[in-house]
Design a protein around this motif. Sequence first.
Motif, PDB file in Angstrom:
ATOM      1  N   ALA A   1      57.653   1.179  19.301  1.00  0.00           N
ATOM      2  CA  ALA A   1      58.713   1.868  18.573  1.00  0.00           C
ATOM      3  C   ALA A   1      60.075   1.506  19.150  1.00  0.00           C
ATOM      4  O   ALA A   1      60.218   1.211  20.338  1.00  0.00           O
ATOM      5  CB  ALA A   1      58.510   3.374  18.658  1.00  0.00           C
TER       6      ALA A   1
ATOM      7  N   VAL B   1      63.731   3.430  19.227  1.00  0.00           N
ATOM      8  CA  VAL B   1      64.316   4.746  18.994  1.00  0.00           C
ATOM      9  C   VAL B   1      65.774   4.726  19.426  1.00  0.00           C
ATOM     10  O   VAL B   1      66.091   4.303  20.535  1.00  0.00           O
ATOM     11  CB  VAL B   1      63.551   5.842  19.772  1.00  0.00           C
ATOM     12  CG1 VAL B   1      64.202   7.197  19.575  1.00  0.00           C
ATOM     13  CG2 VAL B   1      62.092   5.875  19.364  1.00  0.00           C
TER      14      VAL B   1
ATOM     15  N   LEU C   1      55.810   5.229  21.455  1.00  0.00           N
ATOM     16  CA  LEU C   1      56.467   6.439  20.957  1.00  0.00           C
ATOM     17  C   LEU C   1      56.148   7.701  21.761  1.00  0.00           C
ATOM     18  O   LEU C   1      57.070   8.454  22.084  1.00  0.00           O
ATOM     19  CB  LEU C   1      56.155   6.636  19.469  1.00  0.00           C
ATOM     20  CG  LEU C   1      56.948   7.737  18.781  1.00  0.00           C
ATOM     21  CD1 LEU C   1      58.451   7.522  18.910  1.00  0.00           C
ATOM     22  CD2 LEU C   1      56.547   7.826  17.318  1.00  0.00           C
TER      23      LEU C   1
ATOM     24  N   ILE D   1      64.014   6.861  14.524  1.00  0.00           N
ATOM     25  CA  ILE D   1      62.812   6.172  14.986  1.00  0.00           C
ATOM     26  C   ILE D   1      62.436   5.062  14.006  1.00  0.00           C
ATOM     27  O   ILE D   1      62.337   5.300  12.802  1.00  0.00           O
ATOM     28  CB  ILE D   1      61.633   7.157  15.115  1.00  0.00           C
ATOM     29  CG1 ILE D   1      61.963   8.266  16.107  1.00  0.00           C
ATOM     30  CG2 ILE D   1      60.359   6.415  15.520  1.00  0.00           C
ATOM     31  CD1 ILE D   1      60.941   9.385  16.137  1.00  0.00           C
ATOM     32  N   ASP D   2      62.218   3.860  14.544  1.00  0.00           N
ATOM     33  CA  ASP D   2      61.670   2.740  13.784  1.00  0.00           C
ATOM     34  C   ASP D   2      60.339   2.396  14.444  1.00  0.00           C
ATOM     35  O   ASP D   2      60.300   1.829  15.527  1.00  0.00           O
ATOM     36  CB  ASP D   2      62.627   1.542  13.834  1.00  0.00           C
ATOM     37  CG  ASP D   2      62.104   0.342  13.052  1.00  0.00           C
ATOM     38  OD1 ASP D   2      60.986   0.398  12.514  1.00  0.00           O
ATOM     39  OD2 ASP D   2      62.826  -0.671  13.001  1.00  0.00           O
ATOM     40  N   ASP D   3      59.255   2.807  13.809  1.00  0.00           N
ATOM     41  CA  ASP D   3      57.915   2.645  14.386  1.00  0.00           C
ATOM     42  C   ASP D   3      57.109   1.753  13.450  1.00  0.00           C
ATOM     43  O   ASP D   3      56.512   2.214  12.486  1.00  0.00           O
ATOM     44  CB  ASP D   3      57.265   4.019  14.539  1.00  0.00           C
ATOM     45  CG  ASP D   3      55.954   3.980  15.297  1.00  0.00           C
ATOM     46  OD1 ASP D   3      55.625   2.929  15.883  1.00  0.00           O
ATOM     47  OD2 ASP D   3      55.263   5.008  15.302  1.00  0.00           O
TER      48      ASP D   3
ATOM     49  N   ARG E   1      54.043  -0.696  12.613  1.00  0.00           N
ATOM     50  CA  ARG E   1      52.672  -0.855  13.097  1.00  0.00           C
ATOM     51  C   ARG E   1      52.017  -2.173  12.672  1.00  0.00           C
ATOM     52  O   ARG E   1      50.964  -2.519  13.168  1.00  0.00           O
ATOM     53  CB  ARG E   1      51.806   0.306  12.609  1.00  0.00           C
ATOM     54  CG  ARG E   1      52.357   1.691  12.971  1.00  0.00           C
ATOM     55  CD  ARG E   1      51.918   2.137  14.334  1.00  0.00           C
ATOM     56  NE  ARG E   1      52.564   3.354  14.782  1.00  0.00           N
ATOM     57  CZ  ARG E   1      52.041   4.571  14.698  1.00  0.00           C
ATOM     58  NH1 ARG E   1      50.871   4.744  14.152  1.00  0.00           N
ATOM     59  NH2 ARG E   1      52.701   5.606  15.167  1.00  0.00           N
TER      60      ARG E   1
END
Length: 106
Positions: A2, A4, A50, A78-80, A82
């Motif tokens: 992540a 953030v 995260l 937040i840029d998470d 996957r």
Amino acid sequence: MALVEITVIPLGTGSTSLSDYVAGCLKVLEQSEGVKYQLTPMGTVIEGDLPIIMGIIANMHEQPFLAGASRVSTTIRIDDRRDKEGTMESKVLAVQNKIIRPGGTD
């Protein structure tokens, strides 16, 4: 992984200067393992897992209270992603590689 972005804003400090509070929040980051971070003029970007980052954010939010602030406002983005690993550097490079430079290619 992540990315953030966090901005911690102490209120009720009696001063318009916030650099001492920012330094206190960065000390929390310096003592943290498993993350990378970059201070920017308007906040801090943190890179890592995260759940680890969320614990760090709680400690950063608490720091201005420990330094005497009577109120703290914290903003988190937040840029998470996957599907593939993203880093601060890779996100910037992806944009820079698409910019057409005079005499160069995109």
